[in-house]
Write a protein that holds these residues in place. Structure first.
Motif, PDB file in Angstrom:
ATOM      1  N   PRO A  92       0.839  -1.199   0.000  1.00 27.75           N
ATOM      2  CA  PRO A  92       0.000   0.000   0.000  1.00 27.75           C
ATOM      3  C   PRO A  92       0.872   1.246   0.000  1.00 27.75           C
ATOM      4  N   PRO A  93       0.274   2.432  -0.102  1.00 28.05           N
ATOM      5  CA  PRO A  93       1.075   3.654  -0.039  1.00 28.05           C
ATOM      6  C   PRO A  93       1.780   3.758   1.322  1.00 28.05           C
ATOM      7  N   LEU A  94       3.097   3.746   1.311  1.00 22.81           N
ATOM      8  CA  LEU A  94       3.899   3.860   2.525  1.00 22.81           C
ATOM      9  C   LEU A  94       4.738   5.133   2.435  1.00 22.81           C
ATOM     10  N   SER A  95       4.845   5.844   3.549  1.00 22.43           N
ATOM     11  CA  SER A  95       5.539   7.134   3.556  1.00 22.43           C
ATOM     12  C   SER A  95       6.933   7.040   2.964  1.00 22.43           C
ATOM     13  N   GLU A  96       7.684   5.987   3.370  1.00 21.57           N
ATOM     14  CA  GLU A  96       9.075   5.873   2.941  1.00 21.57           C
ATOM     15  C   GLU A  96       9.229   5.574   1.459  1.00 21.57           C
ATOM     16  N   LEU A  97       8.150   5.145   0.809  1.00 21.38           N
ATOM     17  CA  LEU A  97       8.214   4.851  -0.621  1.00 21.38           C
ATOM     18  C   LEU A  97       7.648   5.984  -1.476  1.00 21.38           C
ATOM     19  N   VAL A  98       6.607   6.667  -0.988  1.00 20.59           N
ATOM     20  CA  VAL A  98       5.985   7.691  -1.831  1.00 20.59           C
ATOM     21  C   VAL A  98       6.921   8.861  -2.099  1.00 20.59           C
ATOM     22  N   VAL A  99       7.751   9.230  -1.108  1.00 17.62           N
ATOM     23  CA  VAL A  99       8.644  10.372  -1.335  1.00 17.62           C
ATOM     24  C   VAL A  99       9.707  10.041  -2.386  1.00 17.62           C
ATOM     25  N   LEU A 100      10.256   8.829  -2.328  1.00 22.54           N
ATOM     26  CA  LEU A 100      11.251   8.438  -3.322  1.00 22.54           C
ATOM     27  C   LEU A 100      10.607   8.146  -4.673  1.00 22.54           C
ATOM     28  N   GLY A 101       9.360   7.671  -4.651  1.00 17.94           N
ATOM     29  CA  GLY A 101       8.639   7.464  -5.893  1.00 17.94           C
ATOM     30  C   GLY A 101       8.464   8.760  -6.662  1.00 17.94           C
ATOM     31  N   GLU A 102       8.151   9.829  -5.949  1.00 14.97           N
ATOM     32  CA  GLU A 102       7.985  11.130  -6.602  1.00 14.97           C
ATOM     33  C   GLU A 102       9.320  11.701  -7.061  1.00 14.97           C
ATOM     34  N   LEU A 103      10.381  11.444  -6.295  1.00 10.88           N
ATOM     35  CA  LEU A 103      11.712  11.883  -6.727  1.00 10.88           C
ATOM     36  C   LEU A 103      12.110  11.144  -8.008  1.00 10.88           C
ATOM     37  N   ALA A 104      11.794   9.858  -8.059  1.00 10.87           N
ATOM     38  CA  ALA A 104      12.089   9.066  -9.254  1.00 10.87           C
ATOM     39  C   ALA A 104      11.307   9.583 -10.457  1.00 10.87           C
ATOM     40  N   GLN A 105      10.047   9.937 -10.243  1.00 11.57           N
ATOM     41  CA  GLN A 105       9.237  10.458 -11.339  1.00 11.57           C
ATOM     42  C   GLN A 105       9.792  11.778 -11.852  1.00 11.57           C
ATOM     43  N   ALA A 106      10.244  12.623 -10.925  1.00  8.40           N
ATOM     44  CA  ALA A 106      10.834  13.896 -11.336  1.00  8.40           C
ATOM     45  C   ALA A 106      12.087  13.662 -12.178  1.00  8.40           C
ATOM     46  N   ALA A 107      12.883  12.668 -11.782  1.00 12.40           N
ATOM     47  CA  ALA A 107      14.090  12.331 -12.555  1.00 12.40           C
ATOM     48  C   ALA A 107      13.717  11.792 -13.935  1.00 12.40           C
ATOM     49  N   ALA A 108      12.708  10.929 -13.988  1.00  3.70           N
ATOM     50  CA  ALA A 108      12.280  10.343 -15.259  1.00  3.70           C
ATOM     51  C   ALA A 108      11.708  11.396 -16.199  1.00  3.70           C
ATOM     52  N   SER A 109      11.082  12.419 -15.646  1.00  2.86           N
ATOM     53  CA  SER A 109      10.451  13.465 -16.455  1.00  2.86           C
ATOM     54  C   SER A 109      11.432  14.567 -16.843  1.00  2.86           C
ATOM     55  N   GLY A 110      12.661  14.473 -16.342  1.00  5.30           N
ATOM     56  CA  GLY A 110      13.642  15.508 -16.646  1.00  5.30           C
ATOM     57  C   GLY A 110      13.493  16.746 -15.790  1.00  5.30           C
ATOM     58  N   ASP A 111      12.705  16.654 -14.704  1.00 11.21           N
ATOM     59  CA  ASP A 111      12.490  17.798 -13.824  1.00 11.21           C
ATOM     60  C   ASP A 111      13.451  17.820 -12.648  1.00 11.21           C
ATOM     61  N   SER A 112      14.368  16.863 -12.598  1.00 13.05           N
ATOM     62  CA  SER A 112      15.343  16.786 -11.527  1.00 13.05           C
ATOM     63  C   SER A 112      16.694  16.425 -12.105  1.00 13.05           C
ATOM     64  N   ASP A 113      17.746  16.889 -11.457  1.00 17.15           N
ATOM     65  CA  ASP A 113      19.095  16.592 -11.924  1.00 17.15           C
ATOM     66  C   ASP A 113      19.679  15.343 -11.284  1.00 17.15           C
ATOM     67  N   ILE A 114      18.933  14.690 -10.410  1.00 14.12           N
ATOM     68  CA  ILE A 114      19.417  13.454  -9.828  1.00 14.12           C
ATOM     69  C   ILE A 114      19.344  12.343 -10.870  1.00 14.12           C
ATOM     70  N   GLY A 115      20.281  11.400 -10.831  1.00 13.84           N
ATOM     71  CA  GLY A 115      20.294  10.320 -11.799  1.00 13.84           C
ATOM     72  C   GLY A 115      19.161   9.338 -11.562  1.00 13.84           C
ATOM     73  N   LEU A 116      18.465   8.947 -12.618  1.00  9.02           N
ATOM     74  CA  LEU A 116      17.348   8.015 -12.481  1.00  9.02           C
ATOM     75  C   LEU A 116      17.826   6.661 -11.967  1.00  9.02           C
ATOM     76  N   ASP A 117      19.015   6.236 -12.393  1.00  5.62           N
ATOM     77  CA  ASP A 117      19.537   4.957 -11.910  1.00  5.62           C
ATOM     78  C   ASP A 117      19.844   5.013 -10.421  1.00  5.62           C
ATOM     79  N   GLU A 118      20.309   6.160  -9.967  1.00  2.72           N
ATOM     80  CA  GLU A 118      20.630   6.300  -8.547  1.00  2.72           C
ATOM     81  C   GLU A 118      19.375   6.298  -7.675  1.00  2.72           C
TER      82      GLU A 118
END
Length: 267
Positions: A93-119
């Motif tokens: 289910p939606p867990l706090s520790e996963l939703v924040v990183l999930g959104e960071l991953a989405q930002a990386a995938a969309s090109g809205d973040s400079d963090i590496g998607l693999d990282e």
């Protein structure tokens, strides 16, 4: 007509928005925004879209070598057995520790973040292992009508999460008594309505922190946290870093998660 598919690898699919059902290994799961679908190579699964809301997922696939790195985060002595069990979880289910990183991953995938998607994929995978190791996810054994009510109400909660919402309001939206609604929602989605509301706010906050420059205080208030200090504490527990440090990571400052990332890289 739903048809059976087969997982080709170990995978974690973060549900970005919408909802869908999934049948796997004799169990049925309802997934909403923030949920995670877990894949085990060779396992069959059937996705259903009874609620006709569409969905958007971001998937990460891991090989056996990567799994060896994840073993380091598994508690206890019999790590391989625990890992095997975790990858057959089916869904979380939606867990706090996963939703924040999930959104960071989405930002990386969309090109809205400079963090590496693999990282960020490594971070999400390790956090998933930690979360799944200590979480028991039951399948949704409720009647179809109750499953529909729970999912519809979760979608509504996500839309209004920036407003104050109490149990009575959510139960009224579902057309159930507060007590019955609480039991149905938790049984179907694996979290209570209040937990889902807070985690929805965290998802929206993580998205804004990763893609927007507004002040942390404004982010907290905009997503529905009435108390900024409570937001900072809640976010830190979920992300293991403060909202400001999370934003720095999203902007590509690798040192924020450096130690964590290095510990997961194959040697």
């Amino acid at each position: 007509m739903p048809f059976a598919e087969r997982h080709s690898s170990f995978s974690v699919a973060y549900v970005r928005r919408g909802s869908f059902g999934c049948r796997s290994r004799g169990r049925h799961f309802e997934l909403v925004a923030g949920s995670v679908l877990v894949g085990y190579p060779g396992d069959e699964f059937v996705c259903t879209h009874d609620h006709v809301h569409g969905d958007e997922c971001l998937s990460f696939h891991f090989n056996r070598e990567m799994l060896e790195s994840f073993a380091a985060v598994v508690p206890g002595a019999d790590r391989q057995a625990t890992l095997e069990k975790v990858w057959r979880t089916g869904a979380l289910p939606p867990l706090s520790e996963l939703v924040v990183l999930g959104e960071l991953a989405q930002a990386a995938a969309s090109g809205d973040s400079d963090i590496g998607l693999d990282e960020v994929g490594l971070l999400l995978g390790a956090r998933f292992i930690e979360a799944a190791s200590g979480h028991k996810r039951e399948s949704a054994s409720a009647a179809p009508r109750d499953r529909r009510r729970a999912v519809e109400t979760a979608l509504w909660l996500d839309e209004v999460s920036h407003h104050p919402v109490d149990l009575e309001q959510a139960a009224t939206q579902a057309g159930l008594s507060a007590f019955h609604f609480l039991r149905v929602f938790a049984r179907v989605l694996g979290v209570t309505p209040h937990q889902y509301l807070v985690r929805s706010r965290l998802r929206h906050a993580a998205r804004l922190l990763a893609t927007d420059d507004r002040a942390v205080t404004d982010v907290a208030l905009d997503v529905g946290f009435g108390d900024v200090s409570n937001f900072v504490r809640t976010f830190h527990r979920a992300a293991t870093v403060s909202p400001l440090r999370f934003r720095q990571a999203a902007k590509g400052e690798r040192h924020v998660f450096q130690q964590r990332i290095d510990s997961l890289l194959p040697r």
